[in-house]
Design an enzyme around this catalytic site. Structure first.
Site: not given
Ligand code: PA5
Length: 452
Positions: A287, A308, A420
């Site tokens: 990410e 394995h 989203k």
């Molecule tokens: O690392 C990130 O920013 C994302 O993976 C968020 O943690 C994830 O989308 C969840 O978002 P939120 O904590 O706003 O619910």
């Protein structure tokens, strides 16, 4: 004190030939990172301040103290991505693997359920499991934005269930951004307790905030020591220059591997307790760095199990991978001489699983190296709260450094946000009409389909 050792011998060209890194390239990249770090120290990223900040430790301790008097049987945690992976990593590393199954392994702590998916099958199963003791269930809802549809919908479901028992308001705790987002609005209206993330810290960099620390505290994990581990790693990074610096060196290696046609970074813990750490790493790298048409592809394997399953590919498949091994084996499990009449198993008799595990770990390193597959090993003297904190901080810094080398903003996630938006549009959220039109068109007429 030596608690984590990184062996980079087998990532260098001297060991794995043309697939490896030339010393000179490593030196040049380390030089760039040293300069960048000096600039960064004048204006550090907010996550870098966490180990010394001990943000909301008093609030967390007070809340945990209150919870400890409630005779809680189930801890239900709602959250996704960066709001759950850190907690899962900590729990898997530091709690008994069969914590939920048997109270002998729980030390009086509750069973836990981390709901990082809305798959209705699992949701229903968790509801069935906790409902009989809903009056002894603690709900912790974690969302930095406070807007994530998965978490909010789960909260809507659990909020109603919790209302079935008296005193439910005391058993709901929200963890969210300071002052922003729906969870703050709900908390104010309903009177639920709130813990916050300090400003400027994104989900995947938030494990050392109440996001990862508060659930840990509830399970009796020493969060002070975990922060000490992170602080220890921060001190190491400040103190040591280029080649002695674990974060600089690891970032430089992963970057050079990526640039040298090894875009797949496989994290392979030889330690089941660190298997979830590889999931956390996978999100952090993917990410943070998968942007503008580039970025490494993180993958996860577990030793010895995946010897394995995946090792054949790593040894003889395309040379597009760099293997990052984690290792820790401290418990003992003696192997008795159960079949004394069989000469073929005599080499195992009266040894320890730990020795076999170690031999397999070293055997994998050697076979990878023989095959010219670059590999690095990070060896932990023990899986402890201190070392886990140090590892979290190490990889967060490595990711920030790689972001700089790759020229991307490691702290945004536009690709996640777009998904989203479409979800909200499809579910009919007001203000998303234009996106709704687009999703309707996308779904209405597939050009090619095969139906069985
Ligand atoms: O690392 C990130 O920013 C994302 O993976 C968020 O943690 C994830 O989308 C969840 O978002 P939120 O904590 O706003 O619910």
């Amino acid at each position: 004190m030596r608690t984590i050792t990184m062996d980079l011998s087998n990532v260098l060209a001297g060991a794995v030939g043309e697939n490896g890194i030339e010393e000179n390239d490593l030196r040049l990249t380390l030089g760039k990172l040293s300069e960048y770090y000096a600039r960064l120290l004048t204006k550090p990223f907010p996550f870098m301040m966490l180990p010394s900040m001990r943000f909301q430790f008093n609030e967390m301790n007070a809340l945990a103290e209150r919870v400890s008097k409630m005779n809680i049987k189930n801890l239900v945690i709602l959250g996704i991505g960066g709001s759950s992976l850190g907690t899962q990593t900590i729990f898997e590393a530091l709690l008994h693997p069969f914590h939920n199954m048997d109270e002998r392994f729980r030390n009086g702590k509750p069973r836990y359920f981390i709901l990082d998916n809305i798959d209705p099958h699992k949701m229903t199963a968790v509801v069935e499991t906790v409902l009989p003791d809903i009056d002894r269930t603690l709900l912790v809802v974690i969302s930095k934005s406070g807007e994530t549809p998965e978490t909010i919908s789960q909260f809507m479901l659990f909020n109603e269930l919790m209302k079935k028992a008296d005193g439910y308001r005391d058993r709901i705790i929200l963890i969210t951004d300071i002052d922003k987002g729906l969870l703050n609005t709900i908390a104010q209206k309903e009177g639920y307790a709130v813990l916050n993330l300090p400003p400027g810290i994104g989900g995947r960099f938030s494990v050392l905030t109440p996001v990862g620390l508060f659930p840990s505290l509830l399970m009796g994990i020493n969060i002070k020591k975990m922060s000490d581990g992170a602080a220890g790693m921060a001190a190491h990074i400040v103190r040591y220059d280029a080649e002695e610096n674990m974060a600089f060196t690891l970032a430089a290696i992963l970057y050079l591997m990526y640039k040298n046609g090894k875009p797949i970074h496989v994290m392979m813990p030889y330690c089941e307790r660190l298997a979830a750490f590889a999931n956390w790493f996978r999100q952090l790298e993917a990410e943070s760095l998968g942007k503008k048409g580039s970025g490494p592809t993180p993958a996860r394997s577990v030793g010895v199990t995946d010897q394995h399953s995946q090792l054949q590919l790593y040894v003889e498949g395309p040379k597009d991978k760099c293997i990052l091994l984690l290792y820790s084996a401290t418990s003992e499990a003696p192997i008795p001489d159960s079949f004394g009449y069989l000469d073929d198993v005599a080499y195992l008799a009266n040894k320890d699983m730990k020795d076999l595990f170690h031999a397999e770990f070293q055997g994998t390193r050697m076979s990878l190296t023989d095959a010219g597959t670059p590999n690095i090993a990070l060896m932990l003297d023990e899986v402890s709260d201190y070392n886990i904190g140090a590892l979290f901080y190490l990889f967060e810094m490595v990711t920030a450094f790689m972001g700089n080398l790759l020229g991307v903003n490691a702290f945004a996630q536009p690709g996640v946000e777009q998904g989203k938006i479409y979800t909200k549009a499809m579910m009919g959220k007001e203000g998303f009409e234009k996106e709704k039109e687009k999703t309707d068109n996308f779904l209405c007429c597939p050009v090619r389909q095969i139906i069985f």
